[in-house]
Scaffold this active site. Sequence first.
Site, PDB file in Angstrom:
ATOM      1  N   GLY A   1      -8.848 -44.114  14.224  1.00 39.94           N
ATOM      2  CA  GLY A   1      -7.857 -43.455  15.073  1.00 39.94           C
ATOM      3  C   GLY A   1      -8.491 -42.722  16.228  1.00 39.94           C
TER       4      GLY A   1
ATOM      5  N   LYS B   1      -4.774 -35.904  15.393  1.00 42.35           N
ATOM      6  CA  LYS B   1      -5.379 -37.179  15.017  1.00 42.35           C
ATOM      7  C   LYS B   1      -4.272 -38.220  14.990  1.00 42.35           C
ATOM      8  CE  LYS B   1      -8.949 -38.830  11.871  1.00 42.35           C
ATOM      9  NZ  LYS B   1      -9.776 -38.474  10.685  1.00 42.35           N
TER      10      LYS B   1
ATOM     11  N   GLY C   1     -13.401 -44.109  13.370  1.00 42.38           N
ATOM     12  CA  GLY C   1     -13.275 -45.432  12.783  1.00 42.38           C
ATOM     13  C   GLY C   1     -11.847 -45.844  12.556  1.00 42.38           C
TER      14      GLY C   1
ATOM     15  N   ASP D   1     -17.569 -38.611   1.895  1.00 43.18           N
ATOM     16  CA  ASP D   1     -18.251 -38.945   3.153  1.00 43.18           C
ATOM     17  C   ASP D   1     -18.815 -37.707   3.850  1.00 43.18           C
ATOM     18  OD1 ASP D   1     -19.174 -40.827   4.978  1.00 43.18           O
ATOM     19  OD2 ASP D   1     -17.387 -40.674   6.239  1.00 43.18           O
TER      20      ASP D   1
ATOM     21  N   ILE E   1     -10.592 -36.530  22.890  1.00 45.70           N
ATOM     22  CA  ILE E   1     -11.951 -35.993  22.736  1.00 45.70           C
ATOM     23  C   ILE E   1     -12.784 -36.815  21.766  1.00 45.70           C
ATOM     24  CG2 ILE E   1     -11.341 -33.629  23.346  1.00 45.70           C
ATOM     25  CD1 ILE E   1     -11.211 -32.983  20.362  1.00 45.70           C
ATOM     26  N   GLY E   2     -12.232 -37.904  21.280  1.00 44.75           N
ATOM     27  CA  GLY E   2     -13.031 -38.733  20.378  1.00 44.75           C
ATOM     28  C   GLY E   2     -12.249 -39.876  19.781  1.00 44.75           C
TER      29      GLY E   2
END
Length: 449
Positions: free
Chosen positions: A59, A79, A57, A199, A53-54
């Site tokens: 993984g 992840k 930067g 972040d 699903i994504g």
Amino acid sequence: MAKPSPKKGAAVKKAVASQPRMAANGYRLPDPLPVGEILIDNTKKSWVLGESIGVGGFGEIYTARPASSDSDDYDYVVKVDHNNGPLFNEMHFYYRVAKSDLIKDWVQKKGLKFLGMPKFIASGLHDKQSNSAGSKGRGSKKVQSTLKYRFLVIPRFGTDLQKMLDVHEKFSLKTAYSIAIKIIDILEFIHSFGYIHSDIKASNLLLSLQEESKKKGRNVGVFSEVYLVDFGLVERYIFKDDGIHKKFEEDARRANNGTAEFTSRDAHIGCFSRRSDIEVLCYNILSWLSGGRLPWMFNLKDSNYVKQCKNYYMERTTELLNYCFPPSSSSPPPVAVLTKKVESNTNARVVDRTKPSPSIPLGISDFIKYTIKLKFEEEPDYAHLKSILEKAIVKSGEKSDGKFSFTQTKTSPSPVKSPTARVPGAVGAKRSSAPSLSPSPVLRSRRRI
């Protein structure tokens, strides 16, 4: 025209497929895993991978479900990164900080109704056999190799707030401040363990999957939960062994870590403390309320320019707020001329440096001024910061109940057509390509803590 040879076409496709996948920041991504792949975590529990699903930067993220479950619902995400990749940092942060009992104890201690800290579910290593081409030449055989992965399992969440900004352009005062209050609660929690997030940004803030499901994915109505994710850039602000705060010392190796438009001034020179997270949150709130109208948005590739711009404006809060919130919401941002020399040689409209704009939202000035006064090693007064925002919500005529919603905004100023800002020593600052509302990529990669 001669048709390409089928064999040649197949060879080209094969060569393209064998090329390593690269993230936008230049990081080599791990080879993809197939749907249905079984991962076994450190407690010997098995997980079934769903679709990817994504790709971030550092993984790739897959949906997942326990192999022992009879349900076909993929209520978790995994992840995945290389065995020796940056996920090592994030995995160990989750293990130390995000265990269910630690979060539960904190919520009870602070009397909170909710804390948007994702819970650590599981982690582990995974080996997968892969066939790779052997030596070149006729009759060459495929060589079997082992690909090594590291993975982290956390709950699955809903839509990220950047997607909401892409639709609605900016947030209302109540929505922006209600979300910020929830982030302050999360920051106080992770700071208590000696870490900072580094972040914070809309794409790292996710809605509740359960709340979205009740609304059938329409993203309308009232929400009450938001989760802060992606702890790949976490930093220790205290030493692990003795708990002493790190000193204010520049570190070129760590300089500019974070996302360009929101990176704190300390982070621009490689320093990290609790005030860094609060400053990053300040820039996010400004962006959410103004529709991305930040003075340094137009040259994000130049980290020195961004740093100088932030240093200038954070010492001149009236000028900063007037830039973000001009008297007329339909007017384009003025050129941010920061030197008298430039000011006398340009016909461009200059930001008013003295008289506050009537469009400045309630509370934001006090929030920024408090952040600026924070000393490097000082613990933020989290309750005071929340109080500033809560009082502003009430003064605006709303109820500070922790709930927020998203509405279409048609009058938000667009940053895309605006001229570039200028900083001291950069009169002829080069204009970068027109920015979008999406955050810029991470400026630098991360090392192990």
